[in-house]
Design an enzyme around this catalytic site. Structure first.
Site, mmCIF file in Angstrom:
data_model
loop_
_atom_site.group_PDB
_atom_site.id
_atom_site.type_symbol
_atom_site.label_atom_id
_atom_site.label_comp_id
_atom_site.label_asym_id
_atom_site.label_seq_id
_atom_site.Cartn_x
_atom_site.Cartn_y
_atom_site.Cartn_z
ATOM 1 N N ARG A 13 61.420 68.837 35.591
ATOM 2 C CA ARG A 13 62.423 68.705 34.536
ATOM 3 C C ARG A 13 62.356 67.329 33.899
ATOM 4 O O ARG A 13 62.353 66.326 34.595
ATOM 5 C CB ARG A 13 63.806 68.912 35.156
ATOM 6 N N SER A 71 71.293 78.273 33.703
ATOM 7 C CA SER A 71 72.479 77.496 34.052
ATOM 8 C C SER A 71 73.717 78.244 33.587
ATOM 9 O O SER A 71 73.752 78.764 32.481
ATOM 10 C CB SER A 71 72.433 76.128 33.375
ATOM 11 N N LYS A 79 72.943 63.429 36.439
ATOM 12 C CA LYS A 79 73.272 64.076 35.170
ATOM 13 C C LYS A 79 74.740 63.754 34.899
ATOM 14 O O LYS A 79 75.628 64.609 35.060
ATOM 15 C CB LYS A 79 73.024 65.593 35.260
#
Lengths: 215, 215
Positions: B38, B107, B136
């Site tokens: 990612r 998600s 995050k």
């Protein structure tokens, strides 16, 4: 006919509030035959919705639709091809993903990059910035000399980009471009249709003048 | 076994200097069975090179390899699947591109998002942030209650994410997660192998305790 002619790059990053599909429709109605969707900032979800619309409009008009950077987005909306820069997926990988029939464009600033792109299966080169440009301020200027150097190195069709105006089209075509890609000069014009028409006329005249010189 | 167990997310954005393939190799050697690549900041060209390496390593170990966001990159390296967020390509579009056999993760923060993802063909859900997380910082915290709400809404396997430590694994599994996705707790650990092993042991124990409760 693409590559060649006028390629309108629809880039909302530099033109906040730009209505993408409406702008595409107006440009196509004015005679544009190729558009490219480009954005580094829009989410893929948002771009997908825009791309679907532009795909419909270009199909209706028989115009070419290219997607910048995102091979998956191009595949998802059945665009006619993708345009990739030097930091995107390798061209050979993109060619494998899109198949042999789709258009694969590649940015190239030097003869070396142009030769590599040709080897990896590009169908055309985007060469620039020919002149300084506000819509991609960080773009290095290669000038008409840089364009000539690439022209001498490869047979691939070249779309010149960067700060090109209708007045500059003759110099750009004379230096070896087969067409021009534009953003600001059309998207920022007071009258979009007029800007498109002026580009198309300038390209037509420059091509005629070039073919006379060559024959 | 995936979904389920431990999913290590390799994200160089929050861990500058992280050696991606070396880290993947160490985590796999320590027993991790699934990794996801990612990055929002790396160029696609750079990610492609990393993804190729990680694909080799995961294949050697029989581990699952997922790519975040980029369906084209996943296709290019023959990853086992992709994980998409709410601003990526629509799940149904991604499913069409990757085919029926590949893993499609989504998600989801709410029962509504979870139900939509299930309808569009997701194979598992990433639900979080369960706890506040540094990797995050902008992620909204849904907590264990949010996780339970999603669990009650859908049958899909759930990978919980966000601030999960080995100590918190029992609560997370008890609330309905089938596995946990981690970044900081492994990538930022003084000894990566030990962190992986502690997670795996915690998940195993929590699963056993859950199946006892249920039987």
């Amino acid at each position: 006919m693409f590559p060649g002619g006028l390629l309108l790059i629809l880039d909302p990053d530099g033109f906040p509030g730009l209505e993408l599909s409406k702008t595409a429709e107006r440009a196509l109605a004015a005679g544009a035959r190729a558009v490219q969707l480009r954005s580094k900032r829009f989410s893929r979800r948002a771009l997908y919705a825009e791309a679907l619309e532009i795909r419909k409009l270009t199909r209706l008009r028989g115009a070419v639709f290219l997607v910048n950077d995102y091979v998956d987005l191009a595949l998802a909306v059945e665009a006619d091809g993708v345009h990739l820069g030097q930091s995107d997926l390798p061209l050979s990988v993109a060619r494998r993903l899109i198949g042999p029939g789709d258009i694969l464009g590649a940015s190239a600033r030097t003869p070396e990059e142009a030769l590599a792109a040709a080897r990896e299966g590009a169908n055309y080169l985007g060469v620039g910035a020919i002149y300084p440009t506000t819509s991609k301020a960080e773009a290095r200027v290669v000038g008409l000399e840089g364009l000539r150097a690439v022209r001498d190195a490869v047979e691939l069709p070249i779309m010149a980009i960067g700060g090109i105006t209708p007045e500059r089209v003759p110099d750009v075509i004379e230096a070896g471009a087969d067409g021009v890609a534009v953003l600001s000069a059309v998207l920022g014009a007071p009258r979009l249709e007029e800007a498109v028409e002026r580009f198309l006329a300038a390209i037509r005249m420059a091509e005629q003048s070039r073919s006379k010189t060559r024959s």
